[in-house]
Motif scaffolding. Structure first.
Motif: not given
Lengths: 91, 753
Positions: A63-88
């Motif tokens: 699930v994409e999290v963009k700048a401005g979305d805020g970072l209070l997104v829950p992260v579950a144990p075992g979650s995968e967080i991909v860091i990527a260059p912004a698409m737009s």
């Protein structure tokens, strides 16, 4: 513990590591910890206010999290967080 | 009615208004005392503004107000503001509305006039004196990257995830995506193909030009009636540009005559708002077609180099891509999405993708249907076709061999959830078109795949209920591609009522919570989830009301196909419950909000037969079939229409459309000289819908609006090669370009003996 996938362009700031395992209940907590471990990487991901830079997109379990979305997104144990260059474009 | 309505093609709710011309588009807005605005635009692609004297225009009888850059608040923020499918730095957004010290492209606004008539406003523009100091122009992105190139912005430094450059440059962004050992990958390859490609800027070509009407009330409230894909995005931009609180701005989206990604930007809205504030009247502006071409955002022109390697059995082992995308005057080309999309359909163990976002003295680009994807796919799919030919492999078979599946990763390392590329390719192989013999001279069949990641975002909707048992739906997604119909179908399906009993309308920024715009192929998916959730909330409350009417415990009530039932054979239809709301506690509303949805990517493909006239280079399309994995088609005819529309625009991009520039001056800013296809140019576009459900959402819906524009250019290029043996590497593949390619290829063959 979440697995953070680091893109090649950022690996110079993470000691060459392409995967990091970091604890945190939210994305904000994970990134804060990442910034403590690798301050240079933290600067490239987060601005002075601690918000995500517009050059960056994060994907938490696909699930994409963009700048401005805020970072209070829950992260579950075992979650995968991909860091990527912004698409737009823009800045 | 229940879920069997999904997948049918009922008549659109807005059909009557559209067909009879009764619907209200932006230019139809007429308010008491309304003034009309015109914009003075820079004749120079790059110049310093030395001074502006508007006194003669202001003195012209009938002129009510004049604004220039001095009237706009100083916006120095480098914060990015949401502009739909992209974001843009606030200061650059202001510059698109009105230049201050410099102009960076021809057509950039430098002043605007409000007068009692549009003709008088136009006359007044000619009385405004502007002294410019012309500056050196760079209108080619490769030239702009050179160290000696004139700099557009002294404070623009190349940024990337690796950090920020120390010297200013015209390269705004650099992105690299990489995986594995690329050099070792190519060393394993039996076949390596490398090609360079060029594509030109093209416009979305929406029929309705940009327009806006604003009323700045003396109490500080600003109301805007505009043509937009995203009312909330326009509100945010207007508030930022005019430095007013967002809550002081109300944006009312009118019916829209096309957008395709190009109508998320507030070009006119802040200008008419400021003029309205100055003259105390509502003010309307409507762009001319020439203004649309020169002062709104086309899609990027590009330079692309692609190198790919494969084993003899067709396994792709390595790829390298260099992408240079022209952003126009201010940063923000879609090179980021291009980097992710081109190679996305294939499992490639090693690749390196370098993307550059470059500013030039041309109009600032904007999103256009699958932004950035068509040029890179033209390049990648052409190279793959050459690999197929070198290996003597069937083009669908090679793609099947390398196709990504759920669990594989896109080039940005995000894992694919449910995707249907393999199912789509198998459908192509089984299709009669694929197996039909080709007859005639100089004919060829081309095939290409296209990918678009699709957006999700957030939507808010509201349901209310009428005494006759019908239901009102208010959504915030501008209806471009049939949103009202598909959302009404979901309400009918979930509540078990007739489609005609649902009355969908589009809300505005004061009447509904926040909505992301209609773009990124997100609406049927994300707004559909919001509608589904609103229906579930409505059913929960209606169940309680039904229990009261049946005099049973709500826990005992079940709901199916529009009927509430309870033990003992009791039942009541949902319409009867709605009709009796006043007797069971009064009216209520049910809201639905979506957000946090996983992406629902879509793959498409084009299969085309062409005939090429080797004497003139003219390409004639003989047969076209467009394939797409749509997850689940809600309104079947609309889905087919989206696929056909995307293919039609892709064909125009491939064969005819291009901005022509000389020293930053656009040479063809009219539909007479900018050649868009008409119905006479296009074949019947057959559609083949593939339905592999997406991972998230109630029905497995995927957005369908964009993937279909990605593959046509490559499919035509591949067909032309198979027809006449000439590989086209530039868009558009105009008769001249095709003729040249045929001549070059014949000369090469002759030289080879």
């Amino acid at each position: 513990m979440a697995t953070v996938i680091v893109p090649g362009m950022l690996q110079g700031a993470t000691g060459g590591r392409s995967r990091l395992v970091i604890e945190g209940a939210t994305l904000k907590a994970v990134l804060r910890r990442l910034a403590e471990m690798y301050p240079q990487a933290g600067e490239r991901l987060l601005d002075e206010a601690g918000e995500l830079r517009h050059s960056v997109a994060l994907f938490v379990d696909g699930v994409e999290v963009k700048a401005g979305d805020g970072l209070l997104v829950p992260v579950a144990p075992g979650s995968e967080i991909v860091i990527a260059p912004a698409m737009s474009g823009g800045r | 009615m229940s879920r069997e309505i999904l997948g049918t093609s009922p008549v659109r709710p807005d059909g009557y208004g559209k067909v009879t011309g009764r619907d209200q588009f932006g230019p139809d807005v007429l308010l008491p005392g309304m003034a009309h605005a015109k914009v003075l635009r820079s004749p120079h692609p790059h110049a310093r503004i030395l001074w502006i004297d508007a006194s003669k225009a202001e003195a012209l009888p009938g002129v009510l107000a004049v604004v220039t850059g001095r009237d706009f608040p100083e916006v120095t923020s480098k914060e990015a503001v949401d502009a739909g499918e992209e974001s843009i730095e606030a200061r650059f957004m202001t510059a698109l509305c009105m230049a201050k010290e410099k102009v960076h492209f021809k057509g950039q606004p430098v002043a605007a006039v409000a007068a009692v008539s549009p003709h008088l406003a136009q006359e007044a523009l000619e009385l405004i004196e502007v002294e410019y100091e012309p500056l050196p122009v760079v209108d080619d992105p490769l030239e702009a990257m050179k160290e000696e190139a004139p700099l557009l912005h002294g404070d623009l430094f190349t940024e990337s995830l690796a950090g920020r450059a120390s010297r200013p440059s015209n390269v705004a962004w650099y992105r690299r995506l990489e995986r594995g050992d690329v050099e070792a990958g190519f060393a394993r390859a039996d076949v390596v193909v490398e090609r360079e490609f060029r594509t030109e800027m093209v416009h979305q070509g929406y029929i309705e030009p940009q327009n806006s009407t604003a009323w700045a009330s003396p109490d500080g409230r600003i109301t805007i009636w505009t043509s937009t894909q995203g009312a909330w995005q326009i509100r945010s931009q207007v508030a930022t540009i005019l430095q007013v609180p967002e809550g002081q701005v109300r944006v009312i989206p009118m019916e829209i005559g096309g957008g395709f990604g190009g109508k998320f930007t507030a070009y006119l809205d802040p200008v008419v708002a400021l003029l309205s504030k100055k003259c105390g009247r509502p003010v309307k502006a409507v762009m001319t077609r020439s203004e649309v071409f020169q002062a709104t955002g086309p899609s990027s022109g590009t330079y692309i180099r692609v190198k790919m390697g494969a084993r003899r059995d067709g396994t792709l082992v390595a790829a390298e891509a260099l992408l240079v995308y022209d952003a126009g005057a201010f940063p923000g080309s879609p090179v980021g999405s291009a980097c992710v999309t081109g190679l996305a359909p294939y499992k490639i163990p090693s690749f390196r993708i370098d993307g550059y976002d470059v500013v030039t003295n041309k109009p600032r680009v904007k999103a256009y249907r699958a932004p950035g994807a068509t040029p890179i796919s033209f390049a990648v799919e052409s190279v793959i076709d050459e690999i197929c030919l070198e290996l003597g492999m069937d083009p669908v078979e090679l793609r099947l061999k390398n196709a990504v599946e759920p669990g594989d990763r896109a080039p940005n390392e995000v894992e694919f959830n449910s995707i249907g590329l393999k199912e789509l390719l198998r459908r192509v192989k089984e299709h009669p078109h694929y197996r039909a013999p080709l007859e005639g001279e100089h004919v060829g069949r081309g095939f290409a795949v296209g990918y678009w990641g699709n957006g999700a975002g957030t939507s808010t909707v509201r349901l209310s209920f009428n005494p006759d048992g019908s239901v009102n739906l208010v959504e915030g997604s501008t209806d471009i591609g049939g949103t009202r119909a598909s959302m009404a179908m979901i309400v009918a399906a979930e509540l078990g009522i007739e489609y005609e009993e649902v009355h969908p309308t589009i809300g505005d920024t004061d009447t509904l919570g926040y909505n992301d715009g209609t773009g990124g192929s997100r609406t049927t998916y994300s707004t559909g989830v919001a509608v589904y959730r609103a229906c579930q909330n409505a059913i929960a409350e209606l169940k309680r009301r039904a229990a009261l009417l049946m005099e049973v415990d709500p826990q005992e009530v079940t709901f199916s196909s529009g009927v509430f039932s309870a033990p003992g054979g009791k039942s009541i239809g949902i319409r009867d419950v709605i009709k009796q709301l006043r007797k069971t506690g009064g009216p209520f509303e049910a809201n639905g909000v979506s957000g946090g949805l996983a992406r629902a990517p879509s793959f498409g493909a084009s299969l085309v037969d062409v005939a090429v006239d080797p004497e003139t280079g003219k390409v004639t399309i003989l047969r076209w079939t467009q394939f797409q994995d749509v997850g689940k088609a809600i309104h079947r005819a609309y889905v087919e229409g989206q696929m056909q529309g995307g293919a039609a625009q892709g064909i125009g991009w491939a064969l005819w459309e291009a901005y022509a520039f000389r020293e930053g001056h656009m040479l063809n800013p009219s539909f007479l000289d900018y050649r868009m296809p008409t119905a006479l140019d296009l074949p019947m576009i057959d559609t083949e819908i593939v339905e592999v459900p997406a991972s998230d959402g109630p029905y497995g819906v995927r957005g369908v609006g964009e993937a279909s524009i990605v593959s046509p250019a490559a499919a035509i290029g591949n067909a032309v090669f198979r027809a006449v043996g000439a590989r086209l590497t530039r868009l558009p593949m105009s008769p001249e370009e095709v003729w040249r390619a045929i001549s070059t290829s014949e000369a090469r063959e002759a030289a080879a003996g």
